[in-house]
Design a protein around this motif. Structure first.
Motif, short mmCIF file in Angstrom:
data_model
loop_
_atom_site.label_atom_id
_atom_site.label_comp_id
_atom_site.label_asym_id
_atom_site.label_seq_id
_atom_site.Cartn_x
_atom_site.Cartn_y
_atom_site.Cartn_z
N UNK A 67 0.84 -1.20 0.00
CA UNK A 67 0.00 0.00 0.00
C UNK A 67 0.88 1.25 0.00
N UNK A 68 1.97 1.20 0.78
CA UNK A 68 2.88 2.35 0.87
C UNK A 68 3.50 2.68 -0.49
N UNK A 69 3.96 1.65 -1.18
CA UNK A 69 4.59 1.90 -2.48
C UNK A 69 3.60 2.54 -3.44
N UNK A 70 2.37 2.01 -3.42
CA UNK A 70 1.35 2.59 -4.28
C UNK A 70 1.05 4.04 -3.87
N UNK A 71 0.99 4.26 -2.58
CA UNK A 71 0.74 5.61 -2.04
C UNK A 71 1.82 6.58 -2.51
N UNK A 72 3.09 6.13 -2.46
CA UNK A 72 4.18 6.99 -2.89
C UNK A 72 4.10 7.27 -4.39
N UNK A 73 3.84 6.20 -5.15
CA UNK A 73 3.85 6.33 -6.61
C UNK A 73 2.65 7.11 -7.13
N UNK A 75 -0.40 8.89 -4.91
CA UNK A 75 -0.87 10.05 -4.15
C UNK A 75 0.26 11.04 -3.88
N UNK A 77 3.16 11.31 -5.33
CA UNK A 77 3.67 11.85 -6.59
C UNK A 77 2.76 12.97 -7.11
N UNK A 80 3.10 16.05 -4.82
CA UNK A 80 4.39 16.73 -4.99
C UNK A 80 4.40 17.53 -6.30
N UNK A 91 2.91 12.60 5.15
CA UNK A 91 3.90 11.54 4.96
C UNK A 91 4.69 11.30 6.25
N UNK B 45 -8.71 5.80 0.79
CA UNK B 45 -7.43 6.51 0.69
C UNK B 45 -6.31 5.69 1.35
N UNK B 46 -5.17 5.61 0.67
CA UNK B 46 -4.05 4.77 1.13
C UNK B 46 -3.67 5.03 2.59
N UNK B 50 -3.37 2.38 5.57
CA UNK B 50 -2.15 2.20 6.36
C UNK B 50 -2.42 2.39 7.85
N UNK D 72 12.66 14.37 2.09
CA UNK D 72 11.39 14.35 1.35
C UNK D 72 11.16 15.67 0.63
N UNK D 77 11.39 15.30 -3.61
CA UNK D 77 10.59 16.24 -4.41
C UNK D 77 11.23 16.48 -5.78
N UNK D 80 10.92 13.26 -7.88
CA UNK D 80 9.54 13.02 -8.35
C UNK D 80 9.20 13.97 -9.49
N UNK D 81 9.57 15.24 -9.33
CA UNK D 81 9.24 16.22 -10.37
C UNK D 81 9.99 15.96 -11.68
N UNK D 88 11.55 5.70 -5.93
CA UNK D 88 10.61 4.89 -5.14
C UNK D 88 11.30 3.70 -4.49
N UNK D 92 11.55 3.31 -0.48
CA UNK D 92 11.03 2.09 0.16
C UNK D 92 12.12 1.42 1.00
N UNK D 96 11.53 0.85 4.95
CA UNK D 96 11.34 -0.49 5.48
C UNK D 96 12.67 -1.15 5.82
#
Lengths: 99, 99, 99, 99
Positions: A67-73, A75, A77, A80, A91, B45-46, B50, D72, D77, D80-81, D88, D92, D96
């Protein structure tokens, strides 16, 4: 028995593959939780029960990771890229929840 | 539906009250795990997902705590009183599992 | 420069070997902490800094482990053998500090 | 005694305020680590030593938090931009690390 997952078009947050992965893991975790109950009813050695609980915790970490990876990729993203300053507070709260 | 827990006389490890406490917590945890699956199918929502997983982890910690206390009061106490030197290795392994 | 450690006869809690082991580890940890400061002053990449902090945390876990084992073998053992019921509360508080 | 921190213009990763905050925290942590050594030489009760180690760990989490937030806001940032897909995996791995 399971409700149909939303189709790819309608899902906004968790991508279909991530959702599927998480649901498979959670189904397995449900079984593991029942396994812990069974061990307790069967009066198994405390250390074995504690080890099994640790396995469930680790399996839940696996779901969090998905879920976290998806959240980062997704939401994070999007936030940002649209310069939403609130994403960093959100975050940080997620990352340092336990400390 | 649940198998009868062993009676007080026959249980060797987890005391009946601790077992009951753990089983009640685990039944609630089963419901929480299903709740996480539902949230994923509903595309919540992720961060909410979580947070809910973190709640399940915390609830599992509650079960660990119950089992651990019983383990210390029963198994560890017996082993220490009978000068079993292996109990310290076992205990350390349980305590530092995640590190 | 270091104060003389108490002699074997006078030490009540941490056994001399455990104390020595912990002191050696802590001296190394002091150096690691200074290393993190240096990395920050040298503007090293954040991930490298975070990894180094994680190494310090792990090294501190090593000290905890040494002290914990000694605590179990000495203090907890004495308390259990003399049927001190308060030891279980103390132990549980130590074990579940972070959760 | 301390090396001059890089000036605002020259720093690439950790922003000057974050660096200052982290360095102040780390100086305090150095003192705390020496405090733990002193407690061990003074043969203080194991639980007090363990609690003090836990305090150092918590203080280190504070440094991690400062560095993480900066990471972050700056590195993640930027990555990502500029659509860097490797960020990612890096993130991760950082998040983790211990699990």
């Amino acid at each position: 028995m399971m409700a149909e997952p939303k189709t790819e078009q309608t899902r906004q947050f968790l991508a279909p593959e991530a959702a599927d992965d998480a649901l498979v893991r959670l189904a397995k975790i449900s079984g593991q939780v029942q396994g812990v109950s069974r061990m307790i009813r069967d009066d198994r050695y405390c250390v074995d029960v504690l080890n099994q609980i640790a396995s469930v915790q680790k399996a839940l970490d696996g779901v969090s990771r998905t879920v976290m990876r998806n959240y980062l990729e997704q939401c994070v993203t999007d936030a940002v890229k649209s310069d939403d300053p609130l994403i960093y507070d959100e975050l940080m709260k997620v990352l340092f929840r336990h400390r």
